[in-house]
Design a protein around this motif. Structure first.
Motif, PDB file in Angstrom:
ATOM      1  N   GLU A 174      -2.765   3.575 -13.197  1.00 57.38           N
ATOM      2  CA  GLU A 174      -2.456   4.446 -12.824  1.00 57.38           C
ATOM      3  C   GLU A 174      -0.926   4.447 -13.008  1.00 57.38           C
ATOM      4  OE1 GLU A 174      -3.959   7.731 -11.689  1.00 57.38           O
ATOM      5  OE2 GLU A 174      -5.678   6.898 -10.580  1.00 57.38           O
ATOM      6  N   LEU A 175      -0.185   5.305 -13.893  1.00 56.61           N
ATOM      7  CA  LEU A 175       1.478   5.637 -13.764  1.00 56.61           C
ATOM      8  C   LEU A 175       1.606   7.399 -13.289  1.00 56.61           C
ATOM      9  CD1 LEU A 175       4.176   3.873 -14.447  1.00 56.61           C
ATOM     10  CD2 LEU A 175       4.454   5.702 -16.377  1.00 56.61           C
ATOM     11  N   LEU A 176       2.360   7.276 -11.648  1.00 55.84           N
ATOM     12  CA  LEU A 176       2.231   8.600 -11.154  1.00 55.84           C
ATOM     13  C   LEU A 176       4.318   8.561 -10.711  1.00 55.84           C
ATOM     14  CD1 LEU A 176      -0.919   8.535  -9.325  1.00 55.84           C
ATOM     15  CD2 LEU A 176      -0.497   9.453 -11.155  1.00 55.84           C
ATOM     16  N   THR A 177       4.188   9.748 -10.445  1.00 53.69           N
ATOM     17  CA  THR A 177       5.720  10.065  -9.477  1.00 53.69           C
ATOM     18  C   THR A 177       5.297   9.729  -8.046  1.00 53.69           C
ATOM     19  OG1 THR A 177       4.605  12.705  -9.016  1.00 53.69           O
ATOM     20  CG2 THR A 177       5.436  12.539 -11.198  1.00 53.69           C
ATOM     21  N   PHE A 178       6.698   9.633  -7.937  1.00 52.15           N
ATOM     22  CA  PHE A 178       6.481   9.065  -6.271  1.00 52.15           C
ATOM     23  C   PHE A 178       7.679   9.490  -5.571  1.00 52.15           C
ATOM     24  CE2 PHE A 178       7.351   5.574  -2.930  1.00 52.15           C
ATOM     25  CZ  PHE A 178       6.109   5.600  -2.482  1.00 52.15           C
ATOM     26  N   PRO A 179       7.068  10.221  -4.041  1.00 53.51           N
ATOM     27  CA  PRO A 179       6.158   9.909  -3.950  1.00 53.51           C
ATOM     28  C   PRO A 179       4.888  11.383  -3.578  1.00 53.51           C
ATOM     29  CG  PRO A 179       7.658  11.142  -2.331  1.00 53.51           C
ATOM     30  CD  PRO A 179       8.252  11.063  -2.866  1.00 53.51           C
ATOM     31  N   GLU A 180       5.125  11.910  -4.234  1.00 52.64           N
ATOM     32  CA  GLU A 180       4.412  13.365  -4.322  1.00 52.64           C
ATOM     33  C   GLU A 180       2.885  12.650  -5.224  1.00 52.64           C
ATOM     34  OE1 GLU A 180       6.981  12.793  -6.125  1.00 52.64           O
ATOM     35  OE2 GLU A 180       8.079  14.582  -5.672  1.00 52.64           O
ATOM     36  N   LEU A 181       2.680  11.643  -5.603  1.00 52.51           N
ATOM     37  CA  LEU A 181       1.455  10.608  -6.608  1.00 52.51           C
ATOM     38  C   LEU A 181       0.773  11.764  -7.952  1.00 52.51           C
ATOM     39  CD1 LEU A 181       0.102   8.355  -3.607  1.00 52.51           C
ATOM     40  CD2 LEU A 181       1.128   8.155  -5.595  1.00 52.51           C
ATOM     41  N   GLN A 182       1.380  12.719  -8.293  1.00 51.26           N
ATOM     42  CA  GLN A 182       1.436  13.148  -8.947  1.00 51.26           C
ATOM     43  C   GLN A 182       0.688  12.955 -10.590  1.00 51.26           C
ATOM     44  OE1 GLN A 182       0.099  16.375  -8.518  1.00 51.26           O
ATOM     45  NE2 GLN A 182       0.454  15.554  -6.751  1.00 51.26           N
ATOM     46  N   SER A 208      11.676   9.139  -9.213  1.00 47.76           N
ATOM     47  CA  SER A 208      11.186   7.833  -8.775  1.00 47.76           C
ATOM     48  C   SER A 208       9.371   7.351  -9.431  1.00 47.76           C
ATOM     49  CB  SER A 208      11.303   7.331  -7.574  1.00 47.76           C
ATOM     50  OG  SER A 208      11.924   7.435  -7.151  1.00 47.76           O
ATOM     51  N   VAL A 209       8.445   6.846 -10.168  1.00 48.80           N
ATOM     52  CA  VAL A 209       7.560   6.603 -10.697  1.00 48.80           C
ATOM     53  C   VAL A 209       6.896   5.243  -9.459  1.00 48.80           C
ATOM     54  CG1 VAL A 209       7.598   7.296 -12.317  1.00 48.80           C
ATOM     55  CG2 VAL A 209       8.083   5.131 -12.609  1.00 48.80           C
ATOM     56  N   ILE A 210       5.561   5.304  -9.459  1.00 45.71           N
ATOM     57  CA  ILE A 210       4.832   4.372  -9.340  1.00 45.71           C
ATOM     58  C   ILE A 210       3.569   3.921 -10.219  1.00 45.71           C
ATOM     59  CG2 ILE A 210       2.919   5.903  -7.601  1.00 45.71           C
ATOM     60  CD1 ILE A 210       2.794   3.207  -6.046  1.00 45.71           C
ATOM     61  N   ASP A 241       0.347  -0.913  -0.119  1.00 43.81           N
ATOM     62  CA  ASP A 241       0.153   0.424  -0.053  1.00 43.81           C
ATOM     63  C   ASP A 241       1.648   1.210  -0.040  1.00 43.81           C
ATOM     64  OD1 ASP A 241      -1.991   2.095   0.033  1.00 43.81           O
ATOM     65  OD2 ASP A 241      -2.968   0.696   1.669  1.00 43.81           O
ATOM     66  N   ALA A 242       2.213   1.407  -1.522  1.00 40.27           N
ATOM     67  CA  ALA A 242       2.644   2.851  -1.349  1.00 40.27           C
ATOM     68  C   ALA A 242       1.624   4.093  -1.229  1.00 40.27           C
ATOM     69  CB  ALA A 242       3.347   2.994  -2.465  1.00 40.27           C
ATOM     70  N   GLN A 243       0.475   4.050  -1.530  1.00 40.96           N
ATOM     71  CA  GLN A 243      -0.109   5.256  -1.520  1.00 40.96           C
ATOM     72  C   GLN A 243      -0.639   5.782   0.375  1.00 40.96           C
ATOM     73  OE1 GLN A 243      -3.895   5.689  -3.184  1.00 40.96           O
ATOM     74  NE2 GLN A 243      -3.633   7.775  -3.332  1.00 40.96           N
ATOM     75  N   GLN A 244      -0.412   4.895   1.020  1.00 40.35           N
ATOM     76  CA  GLN A 244      -0.508   5.128   2.927  1.00 40.35           C
ATOM     77  C   GLN A 244       0.732   5.153   3.568  1.00 40.35           C
ATOM     78  OE1 GLN A 244      -2.682   2.019   5.616  1.00 40.35           O
ATOM     79  NE2 GLN A 244      -0.828   0.897   5.671  1.00 40.35           N
ATOM     80  N   VAL A 245       2.034   4.602   2.543  1.00 39.30           N
ATOM     81  CA  VAL A 245       3.315   5.006   3.462  1.00 39.30           C
ATOM     82  C   VAL A 245       3.611   6.483   2.260  1.00 39.30           C
ATOM     83  CG1 VAL A 245       5.743   4.949   2.434  1.00 39.30           C
ATOM     84  CG2 VAL A 245       3.886   3.094   3.299  1.00 39.30           C
ATOM     85  N   ALA A 246       3.137   6.266   1.573  1.00 45.50           N
ATOM     86  CA  ALA A 246       2.986   8.054   0.874  1.00 45.50           C
ATOM     87  C   ALA A 246       2.266   9.112   2.235  1.00 45.50           C
ATOM     88  CB  ALA A 246       2.715   8.711  -0.150  1.00 45.50           C
ATOM     89  N   VAL A 247       0.829   8.647   1.800  1.00 40.20           N
ATOM     90  CA  VAL A 247       0.057   9.920   3.493  1.00 40.20           C
ATOM     91  C   VAL A 247       0.558  10.096   4.414  1.00 40.20           C
ATOM     92  CG1 VAL A 247      -1.987   9.232   4.460  1.00 40.20           C
ATOM     93  CG2 VAL A 247      -1.686   8.768   1.528  1.00 40.20           C
ATOM     94  N   LEU A 248       1.188   9.004   5.389  1.00 38.36           N
ATOM     95  CA  LEU A 248       1.703   8.832   6.891  1.00 38.36           C
ATOM     96  C   LEU A 248       3.070   9.684   6.769  1.00 38.36           C
ATOM     97  CD1 LEU A 248       0.270   5.553   7.406  1.00 38.36           C
ATOM     98  CD2 LEU A 248      -0.776   7.322   8.105  1.00 38.36           C
TER      99      LEU A 248
END
Length: 308
Positions: free
Chosen positions: A254-262, A279-281, A160-167
């Motif tokens: 989706e392919l987004l920047t990481f950890p910004e998720l843009q 980095s991308v996710i 859950d990489a989005q959770q990591v970025a959020v926290l």
């Protein structure tokens, strides 16, 4: 077998246990820092890997098991989310956990809740778009757990990489005195990412779900090997691979920047990011029957994939 962990079911109990252990181990060889693994239980090898790392890096290992109601939507699986306290405590003992916090919903939310922690900017896409309010529930409960346990480090799986970025953003913005430690995805031998929800899958769905990790590996290899490839081409390739499975229902790819998720320019090749080392996710969520699975690959475009 290691000694059984000490169990706390109230906030006062867990605070007392942590305080006592810190005092007992102050100045000891392994120190008295607390490594914390928040979970919703039904523990598997992925959780065990987090606990092992927490134990290696800290003098005290704490685990919480709490199925957090405020991160579930009205039509999600709160009531049927798998639970197994006895098996969870056995795993905790095997991994040398010192303290297990097992609160009830009433203990965590004893009165009408009027405070919510909301992190913006990294929650509008991926699971945040599919599950409105989910990450508000995650950020709120994790902030409460951090205030209760007061860990030095907290360990989360990169599945859950989005959770990591959020926290990480929450901790930074609120100046919380804890370090978020992301840990690699743990997979079955055939590639399926470990998840407590895998128990819901039928045998046929379990076989079909292997398309997730396979499509991520193929896309990662393509990103690494092709001089010019666009986000649009990568997403289309993964989408096509998953759609070839008759049981798969795509929520998102989706392919987004990481950890910004843009978002990235869908038609611009990835060479600019590759040159800068960005980095991308590549993240996806897919349903098999009523079971929703997530998976991802995080890539530094100058290096090998970090989590595939």
């Amino acid at each position: 077998m290691n000694a059984s962990p000490q169990i706390a079911r109230t906030i006062a109990e867990v605070r007392g246990l942590i305080e006592r252990l810190r005092a007992e181990r102050a100045g000891g060889e392994s120190g008295n820092e607390v490594g914390f693994v928040p979970t919703m239980g039904y523990l598997h090898e992925g959780h065990a890997s987090l606990l092992r790392r927490a134990r290696r890096e800290n003098g005290i290992t704490a685990l919480s098991i709490f199925v957090n109601p405020i991160q579930f939507g009205p039509n999600e699986d709160l009531e049927r989310y798998p639970r197994s306290e006895e098996a969870d405590l056995e795993l905790a003992a095997r991994e040398g956990v010192d303290v297990v916090f097992l609160p009830s919903a009433q203990e965590m939310y004893p009165a009408q809740r009027r405070t919510t922690v909301a992190v913006t900017g990294v929650t509008e896409r991926l699971c945040g778009a599919s599950r409105p309010g989910h990450f508000d529930g995650v950020a709120t409960v994790v902030s409460k757990l951090f205030n209760i346990v007061k860990p030095d480090k907290a360990y989360f799986g990169a599945k859950d990489a989005q959770q990591v970025a959020v926290l990480q953003k929450m901790v930074s913005d609120l100046n919380m005195d804890v370090r978020i430690v992301p840990c690699p995805i743990v997979r079955e031998a055939d590639g399926l990412a470990l998840s407590s929800r895998n128990v819901y899958l039928s045998e046929e769905q379990r076989r079909e779900a292997l398309v997730l990790s396979r499509s991520l590996r193929e896309a990662s290899a393509r990103i690494e090997s092709e001089a010019e490839v666009t986000p649009e081409q990568i997403v289309a390739g993964v989408t096509g691979s998953i759609q070839a499975s008759p049981l798969a229902q795509i929520d998102y790819v989706e392919l987004l920047t990481f950890p910004e998720l843009q978002p990235l320019d869908p038609k611009r090749d990835l060479s600019d990011l590759r040159d800068s080392g960005g980095s991308v996710i590549l993240a996806l969520a897919v349903k098999f029957g009523s079971t929703r699975l997530i998976d991802n690959a995080i890539l530094n475009l100058k290096e090998a994939p970090l989590h595939v």
